[in-house]
Design a protein around this motif. Structure first.
Motif, PDB file in Angstrom:
ATOM      1  N   THR A  70      44.122  83.585 102.714  1.00  0.00           N
ATOM      2  CA  THR A  70      42.913  84.515 103.228  1.00  0.00           C
ATOM      3  C   THR A  70      41.563  83.786 103.054  1.00  0.00           C
ATOM      4  N   ASP A  71      41.097  83.152 101.776  1.00  0.00           N
ATOM      5  CA  ASP A  71      39.853  82.644 101.751  1.00  0.00           C
ATOM      6  C   ASP A  71      39.616  81.627 102.784  1.00  0.00           C
ATOM      7  N   LEU A  72      40.469  81.109 103.679  1.00  0.00           N
ATOM      8  CA  LEU A  72      40.169  80.056 104.329  1.00  0.00           C
ATOM      9  C   LEU A  72      39.528  80.514 105.821  1.00  0.00           C
ATOM     10  N   ALA A  73      39.536  81.898 105.862  1.00  0.00           N
ATOM     11  CA  ALA A  73      38.766  82.593 107.133  1.00  0.00           C
ATOM     12  C   ALA A  73      37.499  82.822 106.820  1.00  0.00           C
ATOM     13  N   ARG A  74      36.831  82.573 105.395  1.00  0.00           N
ATOM     14  CA  ARG A  74      35.780  83.145 105.102  1.00  0.00           C
ATOM     15  C   ARG A  74      34.801  81.987 105.545  1.00  0.00           C
ATOM     16  N   GLY A  75      33.480  82.359 105.833  1.00  0.00           N
ATOM     17  CA  GLY A  75      32.305  81.724 106.345  1.00  0.00           C
ATOM     18  C   GLY A  75      31.486  81.010 104.963  1.00  0.00           C
TER      19      GLY A  75
END
Length: 466
Positions: free
Chosen positions: A340-345
């Motif tokens: 889920t952290d991979l979607a963070r900007g």
């Protein structure tokens, strides 16, 4: 800008085969096309030191695929944990025989995820690296394409890399410093000699001469090794540039290798970096090394440095010690611990809080004074373990590494001559310098300090051996 200049060359040291020009571009285009055919999402690249691995990496990068560079020697349980936490769309080879649950083997070089991850990576995400190149790193650094290319451009400028340069793969490509050496030379239209055996292999040094290698990038443990090997640059007429990053190199060795290279009109560049900065933050110009001994130089082009004090204020005043802050376009987007952290900007805004203690001089040159968290206590006195290492190294031969024990500091000393009898006077000398009782320190001999795959000291292993 791309990572592949039209004039870039790859040479396989084992066979002498060269891949360059149109054939290299075609190989990369084929890799790009291959990535377009597999499940969308992050790609795990198990990255050995081979020409094929480089082509796969450049192909993934140029395809716009987020990629994670991984040690091909990762233990199976750590690879499995990474797969569970980050849900890659594919794992590219060489891949293990036992296929991870939820994946299908397409060939000996590819596992593909059966169903796409529910997480869509952020469009700016380009590269994921373990925080220190260590095999058991619990989190990955999220780097954008902009950060990778910005640092590549800065280092080409700082080191003056041109198409005439020839680098050799002295560091693994999944380690941020090794990745940077690869990126900068390919982007500058230079040559990379792919030598997979390492510094102590019989094949390594003949390859330096055979292929006209001009520069060699090393971490501190490798410089210690070079001194034991009695490195003499006169034996290698083409080799005129040494670069160093990946930890603090003892001032004695900086001066030693500067002097060696000076005998052949060569250069030594000392640098400071962190994976979180893609990865290089500073470069000490070789021409100013003698007058700035102990410094890691000013910020790379496009970056700035400041010192943060305990009250939170920032300064660039000379001599003031505090946490080193770096600002620049090469700073990471943030960390990732799960898919889920991979979607963070971008969560950093171009600011990197390095966790290092340091100070600037009147010219803006940075001196590293230690790590914020690298401390031990002896008789209630708080001691910087990085300083202890420097002092202990000055008491005698052999690479050293210090860890905190129970109310004492334990210093491990590398070398066959590091016996208890030989180390006893060194303990006394160290204690005298610090004006503390000798019983607060212990020196233990080791045949060799344990190292991570990137050549850095494995402090975790030493701490477990306390």
């Amino acid at each position: 800008m791309t990572l592949l200049h039209p004039d870039a060359r790859l040479i396989d040291a084992a066979t002498g085969a060269e891949l360059s020009g149109v054939p290299l571009r075609e190989a990369v285009h084929a890799a790009v096309a291959g990535f377009a055919e597999i499940t969308p999402g992050v790609v795990f690249l198990r990255t050995p030191t081979t020409v094929e691995a480089i082509v796969r990496y450049i192909g993934a990068f140029e395809s716009g695929r987020p990629l994670a560079l991984l040690d091909p020697g990762l233990p199976a349980e750590i690879l499995a944990d990474f797969i569970e936490r980050f849900e890659p769309a594919a794992v590219c080879g060489p891949v293990p025989q036992d296929v991870h649950k939820g994946y299908t083997r397409r060939d000996d070089e590819l596992w593909e995820r059966d169903t796409p991850s529910a997480t869509v990576p952020h469009p700016d995400l380009a590269t994921l690296l373990a925080t220190s190149g260590s095999t058991g790193s619990p989190k990955l650094v999220r780097l954008s394409r902009t950060a990778i290319l910005a640092n590549t451009t800065s280092i080409i400028e700082a080191l003056g890399i041109t198409g005439a340069d020839v680098a050799v793969s002295s560091l693994p490509f999944y380690y941020s410093f090794g990745m940077s050496v690869l990126n900068t030379h390919l982007a500058a239209g230079a040559t990379v000699v792919v030598e997979s055996e390492g510094l102590v292999a019989r094949s390594f040094w003949p390859a330096i001469t055979k292929f006209g290698v001009t520069s060699l990038a090393l971490v501190p443990s490798q410089y210690e090794m070079l001194r034991r090997l009695r490195f003499d640059p006169k034996r290698y007429p083409s080799l005129r540039t040494l670069t160093q990053a990946g930890g603090r190199l003892r001032a004695e060795l900086v001066q030693d290798f500067h002097d060696r290279m000076a005998t052949v009109d060569g250069r030594l560049f000392v640098m400071y970096g962190q994976t979180e900065a893609a990865p290089r933050l500073t470069t000490l110009p070789a021409g100013r090394l003698a007058e700035k001994l102990g410094s890691v130089g000013p910020a790379v082009p496009g970056g700035t440095l400041a010192i943060r004090l305990e009250d939170g204020t920032e300064t660039t005043a000379p001599g003031v010690v505090g946490e080193v802050l770096y600002r620049g376009p090469n700073v990471m987007m943030g960390y990732a611990e799960t898919a889920t952290d991979l979607a963070r900007g971008d969560e950093q805004g171009g600011l990197l809080e390095t966790g290092d203690l340091g100070h600037l001089d009147e010219d803006g040159y940075l001196f590293i004074d230690g790590r914020l968290k690298r401390f031990g206590k002896v008789f209630g006195v708080r001691l910087n373990l990085d300083d202890i290492e420097q002092l202990a190294a000055a008491t005698g031969p052999g690479a050293v590494a210090a860890v905190a024990g129970d109310d004492k500091v334990i210093i491990f000393v590398e070398g066959d001559g590091a016996t208890a009898e030989a180390l006893a006077p060194r303990v006394t000398e160290l204690a005298d310098r610090l004006k503390l009782h000798w019983s607060g320190f212990e020196m233990r001999g080791l045949p060799a300090l344990p190292l991570l795959s990137n050549g850095k000291v494995d402090y975790r292993a030493l701490e477990s051996a306390r």
